[in-house]
Design an enzyme around this catalytic site. Structure first.
Site, short mmCIF file in Angstrom:
data_model
loop_
_atom_site.label_atom_id
_atom_site.label_comp_id
_atom_site.label_asym_id
_atom_site.label_seq_id
_atom_site.Cartn_x
_atom_site.Cartn_y
_atom_site.Cartn_z
CE LYS A 112 -4.18 -1.96 1.58
NZ LYS A 112 -5.35 -1.96 2.43
CE LYS A 197 -7.05 -8.01 -0.51
NZ LYS A 197 -7.03 -7.55 0.59
CE LYS A 200 -13.42 -3.57 3.08
NZ LYS A 200 -11.98 -3.52 3.06
N1 AQP Z 1 -9.65 -11.25 -2.13
C1 AQP Z 1 -10.48 -11.88 -0.36
N2 AQP Z 1 -10.20 -13.37 -0.60
C2 AQP Z 1 -10.58 -13.49 0.70
N3 AQP Z 1 -10.49 -13.32 1.65
C3 AQP Z 1 -10.40 -11.42 1.66
N4 AQP Z 1 -10.96 -10.55 2.38
C4 AQP Z 1 -10.11 -9.61 1.64
N5 AQP Z 1 -10.24 -9.49 0.53
C5 AQP Z 1 -10.38 -10.97 0.23
C6 AQP Z 1 -10.90 -10.51 3.39
O1 AQP Z 1 -11.80 -9.58 4.78
C7 AQP Z 1 -12.21 -9.80 5.16
C8 AQP Z 1 -12.45 -8.39 5.66
O2 AQP Z 1 -10.76 -7.19 4.71
P1 AQP Z 1 -10.30 -5.99 5.40
O3 AQP Z 1 -11.53 -5.20 5.17
O4 AQP Z 1 -9.44 -6.09 6.34
O5 AQP Z 1 -9.35 -5.71 4.27
P2 AQP Z 1 -8.52 -6.01 3.46
O6 AQP Z 1 -8.33 -7.39 3.54
O7 AQP Z 1 -7.59 -5.44 3.29
O8 AQP Z 1 -9.14 -6.61 2.09
P3 AQP Z 1 -9.97 -5.35 0.87
O9 AQP Z 1 -10.96 -5.60 0.58
O10 AQP Z 1 -9.15 -5.85 -0.75
O11 AQP Z 1 -9.44 -4.68 1.23
P4 AQP Z 1 -8.29 -3.19 0.42
O12 AQP Z 1 -8.28 -3.54 -1.25
O13 AQP Z 1 -8.38 -1.83 0.76
O14 AQP Z 1 -6.67 -3.43 0.97
C9 AQP Z 1 -10.54 -10.02 6.00
O15 AQP Z 1 -10.53 -11.31 6.58
C10 AQP Z 1 -9.70 -10.33 5.28
O16 AQP Z 1 -9.06 -11.27 5.01
#
Ligand code: AQP
Length: 331
Positions: A112, A197, A200
């Site tokens: 990031k 991955k 979001k």
């Molecule tokens: N692609 C994924 N596959 C499986 N699990 C996922 N998680 C997120 N993306 C995937 C799981 O969702 C939970 C919440 O995630 P988060 O809000 O902590 O954010 P993150 O892990 O950083 O996931 P994002 O959605 O991809 O956000 P960004 O793009 O902002 O980094 C966690 O348990 C995560 O493992």
């Protein structure tokens, strides 16, 4: 009783990855077998460039989607992180236990911060320290298990290390937690780039299925998923990541095994069609419940208020004890 804690960031619209990797398990399994605490980690959404109005909107939407996914406030605790001061109180103590080197080794920080620099922006200090706040989120509740997707496993490992270190230096204060990963869909990949991955905060969104996407949008995205060269439908994450991702998504939606499913298809098109249908069916009840909850925002607010009160009661004794153990006098 086992204590489960997990959180989700309101940094964007929730995705199929969030649902299959985390939320579905929280709703279908964890809340029924353990004393479960689920949190919209809104403070974490401030670690990257943000718009206050958007964070407010997404925090409400994320909480509503958690309830729509089936979290039941009668059996688990649901709240917003910023409503419970114990998280930031404990985070500071853990910053006094963590090291600078440890923080800089975190993969999400590296990724990031590199992205932020590429955009010409500056990297917030809170992005570096975010895993410590996440450790505080977990440790404040005496958590045994943290159900997360694969991308968060390293952060849970850090929480373990900090708990062990604190306990050894200052006396027992924290339960040492462990991550639990789903058997399938621990890492749902981007449909346009199956080596990344499905996240979001993806900029284009073309390879990301959002939980509130209309069925025809979901179908289009899945049908346009990048697949691999060749014609055989085989499950091979290394050689055929696009195909493996579709097989895993279909398997996760239908509670089946991706390897076994691969034998049932002789064309990519048929697999995509079934995967698209399965995703639409998985999202349908969630979207319906979301619509109902949106019509009753006072209910959602009430759940979050009561959840925060309950969470505060759970966390305060642990955090107070840690303050005493590290050498701070009681007020
Ligand atoms: N692609 C994924 N596959 C499986 N699990 C996922 N998680 C997120 N993306 C995937 C799981 O969702 C939970 C919440 O995630 P988060 O809000 O902590 O954010 P993150 O892990 O950083 O996931 P994002 O959605 O991809 O956000 P960004 O793009 O902002 O980094 C966690 O348990 C995560 O493992």
């Amino acid at each position: 009783m086992t204590r489960v804690f997990s959180g989700i960031q309101p940094t964007g619209h929730l995705t199929l990855g969030n649902y299959l990797g985390a939320m579905r398990r929280w709703a279908e399994v964890d809340q029924h077998r353990a004393d479960s605490v689920f949190c919209v980690v809104d403070l974490h959404a401030l670690t990257v460039d943000h718009d206050p109005a958007r964070v407010r909107r997404l925090s409400r939407q994320t909480a509503t989607l958690l309830l729509a996914a089936g979290l039941d406030p009668e059996v688990c605790t649901v709240f917003l992180q910023s409503h419970v001061d114990e998280h930031t109180r404990l985070s500071y103590l853990l910053e006094c236990v963590a090291t600078d080197g440890e923080m800089r080794r975190m993969i999400q920080y590296k990724e990031k911060s590199a992205k932020e620099r590429e955009r010409g922006g500056s990297v917030r200090l809170s992005l570096l320290t975010y895993p410590v706040l996440m450790a505080a989120d977990i440790l404040a509740y005496g958590t045994d298990e943290v159900p997360v997707g694969h991308d968060q496993a390293q952060h849970v490992e850090l929480a373990r290390d900090l708990a062990v270190r604190f306990n050894q230096r200052y006396g027992y204060a924290f339960v040492v937690p462990k991550a639990t990963l789903p058997q399938v869909a621990a890492r749902v990949m981007n449909l346009q780039d199956p080596t990344s991955k499905m996240g979001k905060s993806d900029e284009s969104g073309a390879g990301v299925v959002y939980l509130l996407d209309e069925p025809d949008v979901v179908r289009k995205k899945v049908m346009r998923a990048v697949t691999d060269s060749g014609r055989d439908v085989v499950y091979d994450r290394q050689e055929k990541p696009g195909l493996a991702n579709l097989l895993e998504i279909l398997a996760a939606c239908e509670g089946r095994d991706p390897e076994e499913l691969s034998g049932a298809y002789d064309s990519y098109g048929a697999l995509k069609k079934d995967a698209a249908d399965a995703v639409v069916e998985v999202l349908r009840p969630l979207q319906e419940r979301h619509r109902e909850l949106c019509a009753d925002p006072a209910y959602v607010e009430g759940v979050l208020r009561a959840g925060a009160e309950k969470a505060r009661e759970m966390a305060r004794p642990t955090v107070d004890a840690a303050y005493r153990a590290i050498g701070l006098l009681a007020p």
